[in-house]
Write a protein that holds these residues in place. Structure first.
Motif, PDB file in Angstrom:
ATOM      1  N   VAL A 178       2.625  -6.975  -3.641  1.00 46.74           N
ATOM      2  CA  VAL A 178       3.844  -6.793  -2.830  1.00 46.74           C
ATOM      3  C   VAL A 178       4.274  -5.497  -2.057  1.00 46.74           C
ATOM      4  N   ALA A 179       4.385  -4.405  -3.204  1.00 47.50           N
ATOM      5  CA  ALA A 179       4.805  -3.111  -2.459  1.00 47.50           C
ATOM      6  C   ALA A 179       3.545  -2.384  -2.436  1.00 47.50           C
ATOM      7  N   ASP A 180       3.412  -1.157  -1.681  1.00 47.67           N
ATOM      8  CA  ASP A 180       2.514  -0.394  -1.605  1.00 47.67           C
ATOM      9  C   ASP A 180       2.849   0.908  -2.716  1.00 47.67           C
ATOM     10  N   LEU A 181       1.761   1.184  -3.317  1.00 42.76           N
ATOM     11  CA  LEU A 181       1.992   2.040  -4.241  1.00 42.76           C
ATOM     12  C   LEU A 181       1.139   3.418  -3.904  1.00 42.76           C
ATOM     13  N   HIS A 182       1.960   4.431  -3.751  1.00 38.92           N
ATOM     14  CA  HIS A 182       1.681   6.002  -3.436  1.00 38.92           C
ATOM     15  C   HIS A 182       1.415   6.712  -4.471  1.00 38.92           C
ATOM     16  N   TYR A 183       0.461   7.689  -4.497  1.00 41.02           N
ATOM     17  CA  TYR A 183       0.289   8.712  -5.421  1.00 41.02           C
ATOM     18  C   TYR A 183      -0.366   9.876  -4.629  1.00 41.02           C
ATOM     19  N   GLY A 184       0.472  10.991  -4.348  1.00 39.77           N
ATOM     20  CA  GLY A 184      -0.224  12.162  -3.593  1.00 39.77           C
ATOM     21  C   GLY A 184      -0.880  11.655  -2.271  1.00 39.77           C
ATOM     22  N   GLN A 185      -1.946  11.700  -1.943  1.00 43.03           N
ATOM     23  CA  GLN A 185      -2.625  11.173  -0.743  1.00 43.03           C
ATOM     24  C   GLN A 185      -2.974   9.396  -0.896  1.00 43.03           C
ATOM     25  N   MET A 186      -2.979   9.159  -2.062  1.00 39.54           N
ATOM     26  CA  MET A 186      -3.778   7.774  -2.244  1.00 39.54           C
ATOM     27  C   MET A 186      -2.690   6.852  -2.148  1.00 39.54           C
ATOM     28  N   THR A 187      -3.170   5.638  -1.389  1.00 41.99           N
ATOM     29  CA  THR A 187      -2.331   4.614  -1.392  1.00 41.99           C
ATOM     30  C   THR A 187      -2.964   3.470  -1.760  1.00 41.99           C
ATOM     31  N   LEU A 188      -2.404   2.470  -2.754  1.00 39.86           N
ATOM     32  CA  LEU A 188      -2.961   1.126  -3.142  1.00 39.86           C
ATOM     33  C   LEU A 188      -2.150  -0.076  -2.285  1.00 39.86           C
ATOM     34  N   PRO A 189      -2.589  -0.494  -1.425  1.00 39.74           N
ATOM     35  CA  PRO A 189      -1.686  -1.472  -0.684  1.00 39.74           C
ATOM     36  C   PRO A 189      -1.288  -2.745  -1.643  1.00 39.74           C
ATOM     37  N   GLY A 190      -0.275  -3.193  -1.347  1.00 42.95           N
ATOM     38  CA  GLY A 190       0.427  -4.332  -2.063  1.00 42.95           C
ATOM     39  C   GLY A 190      -0.305  -5.673  -1.552  1.00 42.95           C
TER      40      GLY A 190
END
Length: 390
Positions: A241-253
């Motif tokens: 559902v929602a993209d998850l960001h952590y620093g430069q990393m993104t896990l698309p939802g």
């Protein structure tokens, strides 16, 4: 002696909505009835079910259907009126004359448990501390895409000796109103706050989540060294559902395809097939790389979850761990259980009104099997957290 009676339970939620349940019993040779050993012969459940009147509570006939009985105020007990009526009357019908009645109170917080409302940096929520000096094992507790602050599991965890942080992540106070995108830094700050709290044991903390909260629990143990134990209830092995960001990393939802939603004649939405397939190689950027986690996983799923394919997602997660030579997981898979596996005797709700969509959505499950899954998993969750958090 031998008299047929109908037992009824009646409760109201904090908005005044009435819930009720009933079961048919027959008194023994002394004219007595013991719910721990006597079987129900009809009504909302059958068999020996000491807590059946609690887990089968459902909206009364004159109320809107598909409502969930969830305690909003953990400081006040849930009051349940127990009534004994002459004869066997089917659910929804006019019961016979009342022979006896009593009020039962269900407590969600033990005496001495402290509730502290949190505004710590960006972190919001409630911290529940057991009575005594501690230190106690620390656990972060999260629910799903209904948003807001849901505290009753945290207060029960504190009652069982955990310092439990009930953590909302949208639609609460100054948090974002809707679930658009999430920053793992928010959850990292919560984990660090709990880890450093003087009443918390450490060195690591645990996390428990349901639905979207389960998948956030998997991301937290994967990326945050503070988190050493994660309980995922009815979660997905990919970010959704929602993209998850952590620093430069993104896990698309992963997205829901509304064209794959079916609606029954009674207007109930079945979204079982609607989520993008996490096993499709095209969706691999959304997979949570749980093999990077140093801690331990407990995956809890209902095999009749109709909200989404949580059994399959648990299989994908355990297969991924095994492929990387990891055995740091335990899987509890319950036949006949649906989506929302809550603490014991929480009323079963096969179809619930979805807060986001505003329509009734099928969660799946069969009431007795689901109730047994709730009871069994609750003990196992506490064992797991105690084992890995001390």
């Amino acid at each position: 002696p031998g008299q047929p009676v109908t037992l009824r339970a009646v409760a109201a939620d904090d908005r005044g909505c009435l819930f009720q349940s009933c079961a048919h019993y027959r008194a023994d040779s002394r004219g007595e009835l013991h719910l721990g050993t006597d079987a129900s012969h009809g009504g909302d459940y059958t068999g020996v079910e000491p807590m059946g009147l609690f887990w089968s509570l459902a909206p009364a006939g004159m109320e809107k259907p598909y409502q969930r009985l969830v305690p909003r105020n953990t400081g006040a007990p849930m009051k349940v009126e127990m009534l004994v009526h002459e004869g066997h009357s089917p659910p929804g019908s006019m019961p016979g004359p009342v022979v006896a009645k009593a009020e039962v109170q269900r407590l969600f917080t033990a005496p001495g448990v402290r509730r502290i409302r949190l505004k710590e940096g960006v972190v919001r929520g409630s911290l529940f501390l057991p009575p005594g000096d501690g230190p106690f094992p620390g656990v972060i507790d999260m629910y799903g895409d209904e948003g807001g602050l849901i505290e009753f599991r945290s207060s029960l965890l504190a009652t069982h000796g955990f310092a439990a942080l009930s953590l909302p992540y949208f639609d609460f106070e100054d948090l974002p109103r809707v679930l658009k995108e999430l920053k793992l830094e928010y959850f990292e700050e919560a984990a660090r706050f709990l880890q450093r709290h003087p009443k918390v044991k450490g060195p690591g903390v645990g996390v428990i989540g349901t639905g979207k909260g389960a998948e956030l629990a998997l991301s937290m143990i994967t990326f945050l060294p503070e988190v050493v134990a994660a309980v995922s209830i009815s979660g997905c092995s990919s970010n959704t559902v929602a993209d998850l960001h952590y620093g430069q990393m993104t896990l698309p939802g992963l997205r829901f395809d509304m064209k794959k939603v079916s609606v029954s004649d009674s207007g109930v939405f079945d979204i079982f097939e609607a989520l993008d397939d996490p096993a499709n190689p095209a969706n691999s950027p959304s997979v949570i790389p749980i093999e990077k986690a140093e801690g331990h996983f407990l995956l809890v799923v209902g095999e009749d979850d109709r909200m989404w394919k949580s059994s399959l997602y648990a299989e994908l997660a355990t297969r991924r761990l095994r492929q990387h030579g990891k055995e740091n997981f335990e899987l509890l898979s319950y036949p006949g259980a649906g989506h929302r596996i809550d603490p014991p005797s929480t009323p079963f709700c096969q179809v619930a009104m979805d807060r986001v969509l505003g329509v009734p959505v099928l969660g799946g499950g069969e009431s007795k099997a689901h109730a047994h899954a709730q009871e069994h998993s609750w003990g196992k969750i506490q064992e797991f957290l105690h084992l890995h958090l001390g």
